[in-house]
Design an enzyme around this catalytic site. Structure first.
Site, PDB file in Angstrom:
ATOM      1  N   TYR A 247      -1.521   1.428  -8.398  1.00 47.12           N
ATOM      2  CA  TYR A 247      -0.405   1.352  -9.335  1.00 47.12           C
ATOM      3  C   TYR A 247       0.401   0.095  -9.058  1.00 47.12           C
ATOM      4  O   TYR A 247       0.231  -0.562  -8.032  1.00 47.12           O
ATOM      5  CB  TYR A 247       0.471   2.607  -9.291  1.00 47.12           C
TER       6      TYR A 247
ATOM      7  N   PHE B 212       2.072  -4.756  -6.311  1.00 48.36           N
ATOM      8  CA  PHE B 212       0.811  -4.023  -6.349  1.00 48.36           C
ATOM      9  C   PHE B 212       0.723  -3.046  -5.183  1.00 48.36           C
ATOM     10  O   PHE B 212       1.030  -3.406  -4.043  1.00 48.36           O
ATOM     11  CB  PHE B 212      -0.371  -4.981  -6.294  1.00 48.36           C
ATOM     12  N   GLU B 213       0.245  -1.828  -5.459  1.00 47.75           N
ATOM     13  CA  GLU B 213       0.121  -0.781  -4.453  1.00 47.75           C
ATOM     14  C   GLU B 213      -1.286  -0.196  -4.481  1.00 47.75           C
ATOM     15  O   GLU B 213      -1.739   0.304  -5.507  1.00 47.75           O
ATOM     16  CB  GLU B 213       1.130   0.342  -4.726  1.00 47.75           C
ATOM     17  N   THR B 214      -1.971  -0.270  -3.350  1.00 51.32           N
ATOM     18  CA  THR B 214      -3.271   0.381  -3.217  1.00 51.32           C
ATOM     19  C   THR B 214      -3.128   1.609  -2.323  1.00 51.32           C
ATOM     20  O   THR B 214      -2.261   1.656  -1.451  1.00 51.32           O
ATOM     21  CB  THR B 214      -4.321  -0.572  -2.618  1.00 51.32           C
TER      22      THR B 214
ATOM     23  N   GLU C 162       0.839  -1.192   0.000  1.00 49.65           N
ATOM     24  CA  GLU C 162       0.000   0.000   0.000  1.00 49.65           C
ATOM     25  C   GLU C 162       0.875   1.244   0.000  1.00 49.65           C
ATOM     26  O   GLU C 162       2.062   1.180   0.327  1.00 49.65           O
ATOM     27  CB  GLU C 162      -0.914   0.024   1.230  1.00 49.65           C
TER      28      GLU C 162
END
Length: 242
Positions: free
Chosen positions: A142, A215-217, A134
């Protein structure tokens, strides 16, 4: 969900699928587990990790839901590390109990978690790696792609389509000091940004993993939405890359 409960819940699901558990280390009363789910008929092996930063809870929670939904019951083998930084997760801090950022420790290996994790990874071959993270500074989803094989930009378009019902892509042209290739897509080389501070993805690339997605939230959004986005991204990546 308490950290011990999360660790135990992941353990129950993985062992129910027949995964072999290995205790990497214990830190401040928390076990750090790694799992191998090897299938003789499979041609590819996927590595999946989460929880390396303790202030990023969406990843481990998404991984638990994916386990419950048996997303890993596919024709491939798996290496899974659900909660790499349990003390950080307990404290809600990026770093572990020693104040170390585990995702910058894969060269020096000062932390017991990374030292044990890196040793466990030695000699293990994986064809594709996914790490769940995150970002407090982003407003959309992204991902980093480290790719040592064929460049397939169409993967990005399919990722965007899969995420569209849940979350927009990060609109900024610079993300964490990286220029984007397309909105929300950082096409990263195999060299670390800081030569002495290797993250997990760089270590995996150095050990021969040909393709990885990080993965980045955005941490500012509601937790369950971040969990949902991680799940959508993982499922899309498996369809695209496996």
């Amino acid at each position: 969900m308490e950290v011990h409960e999360l660790i135990d819940a992941c353990d129950v699901e993985l062992q129910a699928m027949g995964a072999e558990r290995e205790l990497l280390c214990e830190v401040e009363g928390f076990p750090v587990y790694a799992y191998s789910l090897m299938r003789e008929e499979s041609e590819r092996t996927v590595y999946l990790s989460s929880g390396i930063h303790g202030d990023e809870p969406a990843g481990p929670l998404a991984l638990l839901e994916l386990l419950k939904e048996r997303v890993m019951a596919q024709s491939c083998s798996w290496y899974v590390c659900p909660v790499l930084n349990p003390t950080g997760l307990q404290a809600g801090s990026r770093e572990n109990y020693q104040g170390l950022d585990l995702n910058r420790d894969y060269l020096n290996r000062r932390s017991p978690e990374v030292a044990a994790h890196a040793q466990w990874l030695e000699g293990k071959k994986c064809d594709f790696a996914i790490s769940l993270h995150e970002d407090w500074e982003s407003s959309g989803f992204y991902f980093y792609e480290i790719n040592q094989i064929e460049d397939r930009p169409q993967r990005y378009l399919r990722m965007v389509k899969a995420l569209a019902p849940t979350m927009v892509m990060e609109p900024e042209s610079m993300i964490d000091d990286h220029e984007v290739r397309e909105a929300g897509w950082i096409y990263h080389g195999c060299e670390p940004d800081e030569p002495k501070h290797w993250p997990e993805a760089i270590f995996l690339a150095a050990k021969g993993c040909p393709l990885s997605f990080t993965f980045e939230t955005p941490s500012s959004l509601e937790l369950q939405l971040r969990v949902k986005a991680h799940k959508a991204a993982v499922c899309a990546a498996l369809r695209i890359c496996i």
